[in-house]
Write a protein that holds these residues in place. Structure first.
Motif, mmCIF file in Angstrom:
data_model
loop_
_atom_site.group_PDB
_atom_site.id
_atom_site.type_symbol
_atom_site.label_atom_id
_atom_site.label_comp_id
_atom_site.label_asym_id
_atom_site.label_seq_id
_atom_site.Cartn_x
_atom_site.Cartn_y
_atom_site.Cartn_z
ATOM 1 N N ILE A 130 0.848 -1.193 0.000
ATOM 2 C CA ILE A 130 0.000 0.000 0.000
ATOM 3 C C ILE A 130 0.886 1.246 0.000
ATOM 4 C CG2 ILE A 130 -1.742 -1.254 1.382
ATOM 5 C CD1 ILE A 130 -0.596 1.692 3.031
ATOM 6 N N PHE A 131 0.334 2.322 -0.505
ATOM 7 C CA PHE A 131 1.063 3.593 -0.533
ATOM 8 C C PHE A 131 0.064 4.700 -0.223
ATOM 9 C CE2 PHE A 131 2.967 7.326 -2.521
ATOM 10 C CZ PHE A 131 4.303 7.201 -2.149
ATOM 11 N N PHE A 132 0.398 5.547 0.711
ATOM 12 C CA PHE A 132 -0.521 6.605 1.150
ATOM 13 C C PHE A 132 0.289 7.882 1.288
ATOM 14 C CE2 PHE A 132 -3.143 8.061 5.107
ATOM 15 C CZ PHE A 132 -3.908 8.903 4.328
ATOM 16 N N SER A 133 -0.012 8.852 0.424
ATOM 17 C CA SER A 133 0.701 10.129 0.470
ATOM 18 C C SER A 133 -0.095 11.145 -0.335
ATOM 19 C CB SER A 133 2.101 9.951 -0.122
ATOM 20 O OG SER A 133 2.834 11.139 0.044
ATOM 21 N N GLN A 134 0.089 12.391 -0.033
ATOM 22 C CA GLN A 134 -0.556 13.472 -0.796
ATOM 23 C C GLN A 134 -2.045 13.206 -1.049
ATOM 24 O OE1 GLN A 134 1.782 14.382 -4.282
ATOM 25 N NE2 GLN A 134 3.684 14.298 -3.129
ATOM 26 N N ASP A 135 -2.743 12.825 0.006
ATOM 27 C CA ASP A 135 -4.201 12.633 -0.020
ATOM 28 C C ASP A 135 -4.686 11.481 -0.900
ATOM 29 O OD1 ASP A 135 -4.243 15.133 1.421
ATOM 30 O OD2 ASP A 135 -3.984 16.101 -0.533
ATOM 31 N N LYS A 136 -3.770 10.630 -1.341
ATOM 32 C CA LYS A 136 -4.187 9.480 -2.152
ATOM 33 C C LYS A 136 -3.709 8.191 -1.497
ATOM 34 C CE LYS A 136 -5.160 12.231 -5.751
ATOM 35 N NZ LYS A 136 -5.072 13.451 -4.902
ATOM 36 N N LEU A 137 -4.596 7.193 -1.565
ATOM 37 C CA LEU A 137 -4.214 5.916 -0.993
ATOM 38 C C LEU A 137 -4.362 4.811 -2.042
ATOM 39 C CD1 LEU A 137 -5.159 4.722 2.533
ATOM 40 C CD2 LEU A 137 -4.966 3.148 0.638
ATOM 41 N N PHE A 138 -3.287 4.103 -2.279
ATOM 42 C CA PHE A 138 -3.285 3.029 -3.268
ATOM 43 C C PHE A 138 -3.059 1.679 -2.597
ATOM 44 C CE2 PHE A 138 -1.696 6.824 -5.283
ATOM 45 C CZ PHE A 138 -2.295 6.847 -6.539
ATOM 46 N N VAL A 139 -3.752 0.670 -3.131
ATOM 47 C CA VAL A 139 -3.492 -0.698 -2.684
ATOM 48 C C VAL A 139 -3.126 -1.511 -3.923
ATOM 49 C CG1 VAL A 139 -4.484 -2.753 -1.601
ATOM 50 C CG2 VAL A 139 -5.158 -0.474 -0.811
ATOM 51 N N ASP A 140 -2.002 -2.133 -3.922
ATOM 52 C CA ASP A 140 -1.515 -2.887 -5.088
ATOM 53 C C ASP A 140 -1.677 -2.073 -6.375
ATOM 54 O OD1 ASP A 140 -0.771 -4.966 -3.451
ATOM 55 O OD2 ASP A 140 -2.631 -6.084 -3.751
ATOM 56 N N PHE A 141 -1.269 -0.852 -6.332
ATOM 57 C CA PHE A 141 -1.287 0.111 -7.445
ATOM 58 C C PHE A 141 -2.686 0.637 -7.792
ATOM 59 C CE2 PHE A 141 2.642 -2.388 -8.799
ATOM 60 C CZ PHE A 141 3.517 -1.473 -8.250
ATOM 61 N N GLN A 142 -3.717 0.107 -7.169
ATOM 62 C CA GLN A 142 -5.069 0.606 -7.454
ATOM 63 C C GLN A 142 -5.412 1.717 -6.476
ATOM 64 O OE1 GLN A 142 -6.860 -0.789 -10.064
ATOM 65 N NE2 GLN A 142 -4.955 -1.946 -10.358
ATOM 66 N N LYS A 143 -5.982 2.791 -7.017
ATOM 67 C CA LYS A 143 -6.381 3.878 -6.115
ATOM 68 C C LYS A 143 -7.601 3.440 -5.306
ATOM 69 C CE LYS A 143 -7.939 7.839 -7.437
ATOM 70 N NZ LYS A 143 -8.560 9.100 -7.532
ATOM 71 N N GLN A 144 -7.489 3.534 -3.978
ATOM 72 C CA GLN A 144 -8.558 3.084 -3.096
ATOM 73 C C GLN A 144 -9.341 4.263 -2.528
ATOM 74 O OE1 GLN A 144 -7.740 -0.482 -2.401
ATOM 75 N NE2 GLN A 144 -9.799 -0.731 -2.478
ATOM 76 N N PHE A 145 -8.622 5.287 -2.136
ATOM 77 C CA PHE A 145 -9.259 6.483 -1.572
ATOM 78 C C PHE A 145 -8.537 7.709 -2.088
ATOM 79 C CE2 PHE A 145 -9.837 3.325 1.849
ATOM 80 C CZ PHE A 145 -11.190 3.460 2.106
ATOM 81 N N SER A 146 -9.285 8.808 -2.237
ATOM 82 C CA SER A 146 -8.583 10.085 -2.352
ATOM 83 C C SER A 146 -9.343 11.104 -1.513
ATOM 84 C CB SER A 146 -8.428 10.507 -3.800
ATOM 85 O OG SER A 146 -9.678 10.808 -4.341
ATOM 86 N N PHE A 147 -8.626 11.995 -0.930
ATOM 87 C CA PHE A 147 -9.212 12.949 0.008
ATOM 88 C C PHE A 147 -9.039 14.360 -0.519
ATOM 89 C CE2 PHE A 147 -7.824 9.170 2.182
ATOM 90 C CZ PHE A 147 -8.939 8.808 2.903
ATOM 91 N N GLU A 148 -9.880 15.252 -0.022
ATOM 92 C CA GLU A 148 -9.767 16.657 -0.437
ATOM 93 C C GLU A 148 -8.359 17.158 -0.154
ATOM 94 O OE1 GLU A 148 -12.873 19.295 1.190
ATOM 95 O OE2 GLU A 148 -13.937 17.419 1.598
ATOM 96 N N SER A 149 -7.796 17.818 -1.130
ATOM 97 C CA SER A 149 -6.393 18.208 -0.974
ATOM 98 C C SER A 149 -6.222 19.433 -0.079
ATOM 99 C CB SER A 149 -5.768 18.448 -2.336
ATOM 100 O OG SER A 149 -6.528 19.437 -2.990
ATOM 101 N N ASN A 150 -7.336 20.111 0.257
ATOM 102 C CA ASN A 150 -7.180 21.287 1.119
ATOM 103 C C ASN A 150 -7.221 20.938 2.606
ATOM 104 O OD1 ASN A 150 -9.818 20.612 1.222
ATOM 105 N ND2 ASN A 150 -10.633 22.637 0.712
ATOM 106 N N LEU A 151 -7.400 19.663 2.909
ATOM 107 C CA LEU A 151 -7.430 19.261 4.325
ATOM 108 C C LEU A 151 -6.018 19.211 4.884
ATOM 109 C CD1 LEU A 151 -9.918 16.241 4.279
ATOM 110 C CD2 LEU A 151 -10.393 18.604 4.934
ATOM 111 N N ASN A 152 -5.880 19.484 6.188
ATOM 112 C CA ASN A 152 -4.575 19.205 6.802
ATOM 113 C C ASN A 152 -4.496 17.705 7.019
ATOM 114 O OD1 ASN A 152 -5.767 18.488 9.291
ATOM 115 N ND2 ASN A 152 -5.770 20.620 9.937
ATOM 116 N N PHE A 153 -3.292 17.176 7.299
ATOM 117 C CA PHE A 153 -3.225 15.712 7.327
ATOM 118 C C PHE A 153 -3.988 15.097 8.487
ATOM 119 C CE2 PHE A 153 -0.019 15.755 10.490
ATOM 120 C CZ PHE A 153 1.033 16.576 10.102
ATOM 121 N N GLY A 154 -4.137 15.872 9.575
ATOM 122 C CA GLY A 154 -4.939 15.378 10.698
ATOM 123 C C GLY A 154 -6.356 15.043 10.234
#
Lengths: 214, 386
Positions: free
Chosen positions: A8-32
């Motif tokens: 899995i890879f999670f950075s810059q508001d995007k979360l991937f599992v086995d190269f597939q995008k699983q979630f993406s979050f609003e980019s204006n949010l703080n990481f909390g």
């Protein structure tokens, strides 16, 4: 002999599992806020999560996703599951917070709840508690993701029969950004994992998140 | 599989500089801990163990008379102990075959204080930055490996180094560790109420918490047998998976590490002649260790804690305690657990109450720390036949 079961890879508001995008979050949010949305999206009920510092939260969430629907605990004994993590900035966010409680001698209030999170291996401890992992555990510090270190060391642990499964990767958070790259590796009849494999997977993720950004 | 031999060692602690000074004070049962009143570390006095800073400054200056770069105290300690230890080594270390591992919990954490912040580049707070300076200084070919795994860092660094040698990846590993006293760390342990206001008393019924200390140490591992006096047989780490700031109540985590280290060493518990425990003198730690040793059938094996001599030196602890115990093994000596008088843990472990001669061929070193982490490593005497 080992194989990479999942990553899995999670950075810059995007979360991937086995190269597939699983979630993406609003980019204006703080990481909390991003972490909170992910916690909700995963429908977790784990009160201890709210006591954690952001490094542990990031590692915890990464491990949740990696081990979702996993048979790890059914297939491996707790003491045969290892965890090998790298990070760059240690616990710099919590370090800064703890230091702030010392700067004013009139309002000197260091807190044990903060202080315990000024050790980077607390994140591995939190993952071990959640998933009942009791095997080899180590926290390496490196200026950036070091595939050679992970590949060499994890492979040696398998070779020595210290472990039959391992969580390995890079969990980093600092003032500017966060990044979680986590792999589940298990013993198998395939070829051992190597540095190049890890670099390939990691770079593919890095390219993808950079492409999203632009 | 390559065997792993221990070579040159060096340490700086509150007891002194180098192995001889430290051993002499240990055999004379002298403690380096005192009551420290210093606003630099804490508004309140605390009992702790400080390196002699003035002497260190002088010795450092003598060792390195003309340096072009300014180094922090943490880095100076590492530079100094590494330089001292490599002087006795006959093989070249600045080759592809040598790895440096640094073990530390907090490195340059004192630079976070307001008074220091503007004196150094921002990245200097990070362990990898210190490591880069040290790599450059010694012209080492390989990137430095850094381990920051709470209080097991030192034992684990030796363990990781041994594995790299056994796998053939490196021929030599310099394992160096350091942690310094700082307001950051002192205040944190104070907030946990785990600091004792007197000399710490490991495994004693009247124990009242730990003494913090600072130290730096080096141990060189190599696949080369020549002139080595000890070898690493096996090692392991484990996790309690129970609580982040308190040790397991049952001792099962540490027990797992001991068991795994014994198995790798291909020896049984009754072949151990001595145990150098973690023994911080907090209620929970010492009790947990007694249970783990009991689970491992090690109640009758002499066990000591060296924390009464130089306090808990965090990331350096596993190294200084291994180095001194290797030396004591060479000299067949058991070192008394300073501060221990009345047995104060539930299991009947054999705490060393007086310094004495005792045949030691094989010993176990253990450590445990925050995050529920534990480590165990087994050393054996190596007699040269040439």
């Amino acid at each position: 002999m080992t194989k990479i079961v999942k990553h899995i890879f999670f950075s810059q508001d995007k979360l991937f599992v086995d190269f597939q995008k699983q979630f993406s979050f609003e980019s204006n949010l703080n990481f909390g806020a991003t972490f909170k949305s992910l916690y909700k999206a995963l429908k977790l009920d784990y009160p201890k999560y709210f006591k954690m510092d952001s490094l542990s939260k990031l590692g915890f969430l990464a491990a949740e996703i990696l081990l979702q629907d996993s048979k790890l605990r059914a297939m491996h004994r707790p003491e045969k599951i290892g965890i090998v993590i790298e990070n760059s900035s240690s616990t710099i966010l919590m370090d800064t917070k703890h230091q702030e409680t010392l700067n004013n001698k009139e309002a000197y209030f260091p807190s044990p709840a903060n202080f315990v999170y000024t050790l980077p291996n607390i994140l591995t401890g939190e993952i071990c508690i959640r998933h009942k992992i009791q095997g080899e555990n180590v926290m390496f510090i490196s200026s950036k993701f070091d595939a050679e270190m992970i590949a060499t060391y994890v492979e040696k642990l398998f070779d020595d029969k210290k472990i039959t499964a391992c969580l390995a990767g890079y969990i980093e958070i600092n003032e500017e950004n966060y990044e979680a790259f986590l792999l589940l590796i298990e013993n198998s009849f395939k070829d051992p994992i190597n540095e190049k494999q890890l670099i390939d997977i990691y770079s593919k993720y890095k390219n993808r998140t950079n492409a999203w950004k632009n | 599989m390559h065997e792993v031999f221990v070579h040159s060692t060096y340490l700086v602690t509150s007891l002194g500089f180098g192995i001889r000074e430290n051993m002499d004070k240990l055999y004379h049962e002298q403690s380096g801990s005192t009551l420290i009143h210093d606003q630099k570390y804490s508004p309140e006095a605390f009992f702790g163990s400080k390196i002699e800073h003035l002497r260190f400054a002088t010795e450092f200056e003598n060792q390195f008379p003309s340096l072009s770069i300014e180094y922090t105290l943490f880095e100076k300690l590492l530079l100094f102990v590494i330089q001292k230890s490599i002087q006795n080594i006959s093989f070249p270390l600045n080759t592809k075959d040598t790895l440096l591992i640094i073990s530390s919990t907090k490195g340059n954490i004192d630079l976070l204080a307001k008074s220091e912040r503007d004196k150094w580049e921002k990245e200097r707070i990070f362990l990898w930055k210190s490591a880069e300076y040290i790599q450059k200084f010694f012209k080492l070919e390989n990137k430095v490996a850094i381990i920051s795994n709470a209080c097991i860092s030192g034992v684990e660094a030796i363990s990781v180094g041994a594995r790299f040698i056994r796998s053939g990846k490196f021929k030599n590993v310099i394992v160096a560790g350091a942690d310094i006293l700082s307001e950051f760390v002192v205040s944190g342990f104070q907030s946990f109420q785990s600091l004792s206001l007197e000399q710490c008393k490991p495994f004693d019924s009247g124990r009242s918490g730990l003494n913090l200390g600072e130290a730096a140490a080096v141990l060189i591992l190599s696949s080369s047998e020549n002139k080595s006096f000890a070898k690493v047989l096996g090692s392991a780490s484990s996790n309690d998976a129970n609580h982040i700031s308190g040790p397991s109540r049952s001792g099962d985590g540490l027990f797992l590490a001991i068991q795994s280290a014994l198995m790798e060493s291909e020896i049984t518990a009754n072949q151990l002649d001595f145990i150098s425990a973690h023994g911080t003198a907090t209620d929970y730690n010492d009790e947990m260790e007694s249970k783990a040793l009991s689970l491992a059938n090690l109640e009758s094996v002499p066990v000591n804690s060296l924390k009464g001599y130089w306090g808990h030196t965090l990331g350096a602890a596993g190294l200084v305690e291994s180095i001194v115990s290797i030396e004591a093994m060479k000299e067949n000596k058991l070192i008394r657990t300073l501060g221990y008088e009345n047995h104060g843990v539930s299991k009947n472990i054999s705490v060393v109450a007086s310094t004495k001669t005792h045949r030691i061929d094989t010993f176990l070193k253990t450590a445990s720390g925050f995050g529920g982490t534990n480590a165990a490593i087994i050393f054996q005497k190596h007699n040269q036949h040439d």
